[in-house]
Design a protein around this motif. Sequence first.
Motif, PDB file in Angstrom:
ATOM      1  N   ARG A  31     -48.328  10.468  62.397  1.00 13.74           N
ATOM      2  CA  ARG A  31     -47.700   9.789  61.269  1.00 13.74           C
ATOM      3  C   ARG A  31     -46.194   9.842  61.506  1.00 13.74           C
ATOM      4  N   ILE A  32     -45.560   8.703  61.549  1.00 16.53           N
ATOM      5  CA  ILE A  32     -44.128   8.635  61.827  1.00 16.53           C
ATOM      6  C   ILE A  32     -43.451   7.852  60.711  1.00 16.53           C
ATOM      7  N   ARG A  33     -42.343   8.388  60.261  1.00 14.49           N
ATOM      8  CA  ARG A  33     -41.535   7.682  59.263  1.00 14.49           C
ATOM      9  C   ARG A  33     -40.099   7.696  59.765  1.00 14.49           C
ATOM     10  N   ARG A  34     -39.494   6.540  59.806  1.00 11.99           N
ATOM     11  CA  ARG A  34     -38.099   6.429  60.218  1.00 11.99           C
ATOM     12  C   ARG A  34     -37.252   6.123  59.005  1.00 11.99           C
ATOM     13  N   GLU A  35     -36.115   6.778  58.913  1.00 17.34           N
ATOM     14  CA  GLU A  35     -35.158   6.511  57.851  1.00 17.34           C
ATOM     15  C   GLU A  35     -33.843   6.097  58.497  1.00 17.34           C
ATOM     16  N   SER A  36     -33.182   5.142  57.922  1.00 19.51           N
ATOM     17  CA  SER A  36     -31.890   4.703  58.433  1.00 19.51           C
ATOM     18  C   SER A  36     -30.812   5.713  58.073  1.00 19.51           C
ATOM     19  N   ILE A  37     -29.880   5.913  58.963  1.00 18.98           N
ATOM     20  CA  ILE A  37     -28.763   6.817  58.714  1.00 18.98           C
ATOM     21  C   ILE A  37     -27.897   6.306  57.565  1.00 18.98           C
ATOM     22  N   THR A  38     -28.016   5.037  57.241  1.00 13.23           N
ATOM     23  CA  THR A  38     -27.224   4.459  56.147  1.00 13.23           C
ATOM     24  C   THR A  38     -27.926   4.557  54.788  1.00 13.23           C
ATOM     25  N   THR A  39     -29.154   5.052  54.765  1.00 11.80           N
ATOM     26  CA  THR A  39     -29.885   5.207  53.509  1.00 11.80           C
ATOM     27  C   THR A  39     -29.255   6.332  52.697  1.00 11.80           C
ATOM     28  N   ALA A  40     -29.168   6.149  51.398  1.00 12.33           N
ATOM     29  CA  ALA A  40     -28.594   7.171  50.516  1.00 12.33           C
ATOM     30  C   ALA A  40     -29.353   8.490  50.669  1.00 12.33           C
ATOM     31  N   LEU A  41     -28.622   9.588  50.659  1.00 11.17           N
ATOM     32  CA  LEU A  41     -29.217  10.905  50.883  1.00 11.17           C
ATOM     33  C   LEU A  41     -30.335  11.206  49.886  1.00 11.17           C
ATOM     34  N   GLY A  42     -30.144  10.872  48.628  1.00 13.64           N
ATOM     35  CA  GLY A  42     -31.181  11.110  47.622  1.00 13.64           C
ATOM     36  C   GLY A  42     -32.475  10.381  47.934  1.00 13.64           C
ATOM     37  N   THR A  43     -32.356   9.186  48.477  1.00 17.35           N
ATOM     38  CA  THR A  43     -33.528   8.399  48.862  1.00 17.35           C
ATOM     39  C   THR A  43     -34.234   9.049  50.047  1.00 17.35           C
ATOM     40  N   VAL A  44     -33.467   9.526  51.011  1.00 14.01           N
ATOM     41  CA  VAL A  44     -34.046  10.199  52.180  1.00 14.01           C
ATOM     42  C   VAL A  44     -34.754  11.479  51.741  1.00 14.01           C
ATOM     43  N   VAL A  45     -34.128  12.251  50.855  1.00 10.71           N
ATOM     44  CA  VAL A  45     -34.726  13.487  50.351  1.00 10.71           C
ATOM     45  C   VAL A  45     -36.055  13.191  49.660  1.00 10.71           C
ATOM     46  N   ALA A  46     -36.086  12.184  48.810  1.00 11.01           N
ATOM     47  CA  ALA A  46     -37.327  11.813  48.126  1.00 11.01           C
ATOM     48  C   ALA A  46     -38.397  11.399  49.124  1.00 11.01           C
ATOM     49  N   THR A  98     -26.476  15.069  59.801  1.00  6.95           N
ATOM     50  CA  THR A  98     -27.519  14.800  58.811  1.00  6.95           C
ATOM     51  C   THR A  98     -28.389  16.027  58.609  1.00  6.95           C
ATOM     52  N   ALA A  99     -28.693  16.752  59.685  1.00  2.18           N
ATOM     53  CA  ALA A  99     -29.473  17.984  59.563  1.00  2.18           C
ATOM     54  C   ALA A  99     -28.756  18.977  58.656  1.00  2.18           C
ATOM     55  N   ALA A 100     -27.443  19.063  58.775  1.00  2.00           N
ATOM     56  CA  ALA A 100     -26.667  19.972  57.925  1.00  2.00           C
ATOM     57  C   ALA A 100     -26.757  19.550  56.459  1.00  2.00           C
ATOM     58  N   ARG A 101     -26.678  18.262  56.207  1.00  2.00           N
ATOM     59  CA  ARG A 101     -26.780  17.769  54.827  1.00  2.00           C
ATOM     60  C   ARG A 101     -28.175  18.016  54.265  1.00  2.00           C
ATOM     61  N   LEU A 102     -29.200  17.837  55.087  1.00  2.00           N
ATOM     62  CA  LEU A 102     -30.567  18.099  54.637  1.00  2.00           C
ATOM     63  C   LEU A 102     -30.774  19.591  54.381  1.00  2.00           C
ATOM     64  N   ALA A 103     -30.200  20.433  55.222  1.00  2.00           N
ATOM     65  CA  ALA A 103     -30.296  21.882  55.013  1.00  2.00           C
ATOM     66  C   ALA A 103     -29.660  22.271  53.683  1.00  2.00           C
ATOM     67  N   GLN A 104     -28.534  21.660  53.369  1.00  2.00           N
ATOM     68  CA  GLN A 104     -27.883  21.940  52.089  1.00  2.00           C
ATOM     69  C   GLN A 104     -28.757  21.492  50.918  1.00  2.00           C
ATOM     70  N   GLU A 105     -29.392  20.345  51.062  1.00  2.00           N
ATOM     71  CA  GLU A 105     -30.305  19.866  50.027  1.00  2.00           C
ATOM     72  C   GLU A 105     -31.468  20.844  49.847  1.00  2.00           C
ATOM     73  N   GLN A 106     -31.954  21.411  50.939  1.00  2.00           N
ATOM     74  CA  GLN A 106     -33.038  22.390  50.882  1.00  2.00           C
ATOM     75  C   GLN A 106     -32.570  23.649  50.151  1.00  2.00           C
ATOM     76  N   LEU A 107     -31.383  24.129  50.495  1.00  2.00           N
ATOM     77  CA  LEU A 107     -30.832  25.334  49.858  1.00  2.00           C
ATOM     78  C   LEU A 107     -30.608  25.135  48.360  1.00  2.00           C
ATOM     79  N   GLU A 108     -30.263  23.925  47.969  1.00  2.00           N
ATOM     80  CA  GLU A 108     -29.996  23.623  46.563  1.00  2.00           C
ATOM     81  C   GLU A 108     -31.263  23.239  45.787  1.00  2.00           C
ATOM     82  N   GLY A 109     -32.412  23.251  46.471  1.00  2.00           N
ATOM     83  CA  GLY A 109     -33.687  23.044  45.803  1.00  2.00           C
ATOM     84  C   GLY A 109     -34.132  21.609  45.611  1.00  2.00           C
TER      85      GLY A 109
END
Length: 77
Positions: free
Chosen positions: A15-30, A46-57
């Motif tokens: 199962r593969i899902r691709r997200e564009s780097i230009t997609t809003a972070l909230g949309t990628v998180v969802a 982007t990995a750093a931003r996702l890690a921060q989203e993980q830390l913030e719940g």
Amino acid sequence: MTNRVAASADVGLYRIRRESITTALGTVVASLNEFGPEWIQTYPSTAARLAQEQLEGRLSIAPRVVSTASDVLTEST
């Protein structure tokens, strides 16, 4: 190149899902929360931003592998 690798592996076995780097972070998180990836391949920034989203719940995933490519992976990232 990252897109080509993912596209070549998208043959129904995985199962593969691709997200564009230009997609809003909230949309990628969802999207990631819904998809529940086992592997994430992304830019270090982007990995750093996702890690921060993980830390913030806001991101609740547990991938077995996280890999980065293209950008320099700095110590702070």
